[in-house]
Every structure is written in C-alpha cells, then in structure tokens.
Scaffold this motif. Sequence first.
Motif, short mmCIF file in Angstrom:
data_model
loop_
_atom_site.label_atom_id
_atom_site.label_comp_id
_atom_site.label_asym_id
_atom_site.label_seq_id
_atom_site.Cartn_x
_atom_site.Cartn_y
_atom_site.Cartn_z
N LYS A 90 25.80 12.25 -1.34
CA LYS A 90 27.19 11.92 -1.62
C LYS A 90 27.55 12.24 -3.06
N ILE A 91 26.76 11.73 -3.99
CA ILE A 91 27.09 11.87 -5.40
C ILE A 91 26.92 13.30 -5.88
N ASN A 92 25.99 14.04 -5.28
CA ASN A 92 25.77 15.43 -5.69
C ASN A 92 27.01 16.28 -5.42
N ARG A 93 27.69 15.99 -4.33
CA ARG A 93 28.92 16.71 -4.03
C ARG A 93 30.09 16.21 -4.87
N ALA A 94 30.05 14.93 -5.22
CA ALA A 94 31.18 14.33 -5.95
C ALA A 94 31.13 14.58 -7.44
N ILE A 95 30.01 15.07 -7.96
CA ILE A 95 29.80 15.04 -9.40
C ILE A 95 30.76 15.93 -10.17
N TYR A 143 33.33 14.63 -12.89
CA TYR A 143 33.28 15.14 -14.26
C TYR A 143 34.67 15.56 -14.74
N ILE A 144 35.39 16.27 -13.90
CA ILE A 144 36.73 16.74 -14.26
C ILE A 144 37.66 15.56 -14.53
N LEU A 145 37.53 14.51 -13.75
CA LEU A 145 38.46 13.38 -13.84
C LEU A 145 38.09 12.38 -14.94
N HIS A 146 36.82 12.20 -15.24
CA HIS A 146 36.37 10.99 -15.90
C HIS A 146 37.00 10.72 -17.27
N GLN A 147 37.12 11.73 -18.13
CA GLN A 147 37.61 11.45 -19.48
C GLN A 147 39.08 11.08 -19.48
N SER A 148 39.87 11.72 -18.64
CA SER A 148 41.29 11.35 -18.55
C SER A 148 41.43 9.93 -18.01
N ALA A 150 34.40 4.49 -13.06
CA ALA A 150 33.52 4.92 -11.97
C ALA A 150 34.21 4.77 -10.62
N LEU A 151 34.90 3.64 -10.42
CA LEU A 151 35.59 3.39 -9.16
C LEU A 151 36.73 4.37 -8.95
N CYS A 152 37.50 4.62 -10.00
CA CYS A 152 38.64 5.53 -9.89
C CYS A 152 38.16 6.96 -9.62
N CYS A 153 37.08 7.36 -10.28
CA CYS A 153 36.53 8.71 -10.04
C CYS A 153 36.05 8.84 -8.60
N TYR A 154 35.39 7.81 -8.10
CA TYR A 154 34.91 7.85 -6.73
C TYR A 154 36.07 7.92 -5.74
N LEU A 155 37.08 7.09 -5.94
CA LEU A 155 38.24 7.11 -5.05
C LEU A 155 38.97 8.45 -5.17
N GLY A 156 39.00 8.98 -6.39
CA GLY A 156 39.60 10.30 -6.58
C GLY A 156 38.86 11.36 -5.80
N TYR A 157 37.52 11.29 -5.84
CA TYR A 157 36.73 12.25 -5.06
C TYR A 157 37.01 12.11 -3.57
N GLU A 158 37.08 10.89 -3.06
CA GLU A 158 37.34 10.68 -1.64
C GLU A 158 38.67 11.30 -1.24
N ASN A 186 38.26 15.19 -1.43
CA ASN A 186 37.41 15.70 -0.35
C ASN A 186 38.13 15.73 0.99
N ARG A 187 39.25 15.02 1.09
CA ARG A 187 40.01 15.00 2.33
C ARG A 187 41.22 15.93 2.29
N SER A 188 41.37 16.67 1.20
CA SER A 188 42.55 17.52 1.04
C SER A 188 42.13 18.98 0.89
N LYS A 189 42.61 19.84 1.76
CA LYS A 189 42.31 21.26 1.67
C LYS A 189 42.94 21.89 0.43
N VAL A 190 44.02 21.28 -0.04
CA VAL A 190 44.69 21.81 -1.24
C VAL A 190 43.91 21.44 -2.49
N LEU A 191 43.45 20.19 -2.57
CA LEU A 191 42.80 19.71 -3.78
C LEU A 191 41.36 20.18 -3.93
#
Length: 386
Positions: free
Chosen positions: A321-326, A330-335, A363-371, A374-379
């Motif tokens: 899970k985390i390997n795909r989300a990383i 990374y892109i999201l975390h600093q913002s 961490a929670l926001c990054c994970y939710l962002g990944y979810e 991962n569900r959007s063909k555009v994103l």
Amino acid sequence: IIMTQEIHVRRYDIDWLRCLAFLLLIFYHVGMYYVFDWGWHIKSAEQSVWLQDVMVWSNLWRMSLLFFISGLVTSLVAHKLSHWAILKERSFRLLLPLIFGMFVIVAPQVYYEGLTQDLFEPGYWDFWLHYINPNSEFLSDHHGPIGLLAWNHLWFLPYLWCYSLILLAISPWITQVLSHRLLQSINGKCALAVLILVMLGIWFHLRANYPVTHDLFNDWYSHGKYFWVFVVGFALDKFPVLWQRLIECRRGLLIVAFMCYVFIIMDRHQMFQPLADLYTSSNGVRLFYGSIFVTNHWLWILAIVGYAGRYLQFSNRFLKKINRAILPCYILHQSVIIVFAANLAYWAIPAWVEAPLLIVSTALCCYLGYELINRSKVLKPLFGLK
C-alpha cells in the motif's frame, strides 16, 4: 542471506528503504517549522535550539539516501526494461507531476510564506492568478526565473530525471567498466575508500564555491554529490558480494557513523574551537573536517542499507500500500504541513502538543489524498501513478 542477480527476485528491502526515506521527510519538514535559526517557508513562534542537533543527524545524508535508492532501483529495473522504456516511465512519473505540482501543489506554500511576512493581503485566488503568470509584476522582488512559480520541495523530481537521462546514456560504458576483472575483485575497504575519496574531492572543490540552491542550473556541489551517490547506487547491483558485506558489517558501519555524528555535534558546540579556527587558513584542517563529514555521509547510508538487507527482506499488505502511495504523499506533504501549521498558529497551541498533531494530521491528510488520487483517472498521472 544469499544475494543473487536473478531478475525475478524482488528486493523488498529497497521498497522498505524507499518508503522509510520518504516518510522521514514528514518528520524533517515538521522539524524545519520549529527549529531555531534555520530558514524555511514559515516558522513557528516557538523555536528550538536543541532540535538542530537532532536534525543534523539526517540532514547530512537524507536526500543522498533517496538518490542512492533511485540509482539502485534504476539498475534493478534495467534488467527488465529497455533504457527507452525506463526514461519514458521516469518522464511520465516525474515531469508531469512536477509541472502540475508547481502550478497547483506548491502554490499554497508560496501564499502562506508571503502572508506570514505581510507581503500582501489575504485572498488566495487573486494571489494564484499572479503566481501562475510569469509576466506578473506582483512581488517582483521575490521573482525567480519564471516569476513566482517555484518547485520548492519538488526539486528532487527534475534532478532525478536529469540524472536518469545522463546515467542511461552512459550506462553501457559504466557497465563495461564495472564488469572489469579488477573492479569485480575489489574488496569492501577499497570500495569504501573510493566512495569517500571521490566525495571528498567534490566536497573540497565545489562546496564553498557553489552553495546549495536547488535551482538545477547553478547547483554544482549538489549535482556532484547527488549524481555520484546516484551512480554508486546504480553500481551496487553489479556487486552482490559487496552488498552482502554491507549486511555483515552493518554494526561496525553504524558505530563509526555515530562517532562521526558525535564529533560533528561537539564541533557545533565549539568543543574543538582551536581546530575550527584554522578551518579557513589551513587546507589540512579543511580536509580533516571534510573527511569527517563525508565519512559520516557515506557510513549512515551504507549502514542503513545493510540493516535493511538484514531485517527488511519481506513484504506485507502495508508495504504494498505505502509503496504505491509514497510518490503522491511526497508531492503533497510539504504543502499540507505548511497549510496546517499556518492555521494552527492562530490557536497558539504549545509546541509539544502542536508538533505531534501536525505530524499526525499531515500523515492522515496525505493518506486520504492518496486514496482520492488512486480513485481518479484524472489525478493519477498528475501524481505519478500509472
């Protein structure tokens, strides 16, 4: 643990290292918000001096570890894919997220940085229209080569793409050199000496003249250091015996690395002041300090790789899970850190409460962002996902 070069064997320890190295960035960048006297985009009203000593531990090698892992992954992937396929995939996963990130993800960082410095009145939409316009005169004193547009923490993406392009172009020559009988017979001590001496030359000749800028074009010390680390990571796959030696020698590497770190901290606290006073006037003293810094840099990386090879040769659902989300994380975390920190500042929460809250929220926001991504063909392609 038997090391082989069979292409069907997946290196789970490298997957774990990649994930852990990126996750370290969340803690490091939260630390940048609180650490005293280190410039960052925004700063907490409560800043800590002792936190500098903690952050120095990873500051000297954390980004090098990412480039080292990237070089190693490049070599492992090259067993399966053509160079053109690797470059095409790297371009898709690095350049598209970089462009999107500069226009969308990094913008809040620049906004809150300017807002905390009272450079403009609140109003994100008006700011963003100026931010994406390279010809805007808004905050002209703060413009870079393309106006207010910046890549901030995403600098790793263009650097990695450029290094991949260069390495793939010269990899036939590198592979031929590495396969030479003399190099294949090299022992661990000689290999470590080569790593340190080359890095010491880079440190001695480039560090003072080319301060770190992360602007790609005038960052020659960073290029020398990170490209060398990237190449060494690429080469390690060709030397399974040396990789095994890292695992066997991991404790010794860790002990010496810790001794170097202790020296660096003691020097920061002026415990070797007579020696430090000679730094600018004596090349010998400069070489001594450089040797400590470079040895510290390499031994932490090699020790971490050794421990990963010993204890992280397994997979589970979390790793998958985390390997795909990383990369999206990374892109999201600093913002995310900056947005949360800037808004939490209004509540004047004590730092010992605020910092853990900031880490967990990020961490929670990054994970939710990944979810969501991962569900959007555009994103998906905008965050480097297939």
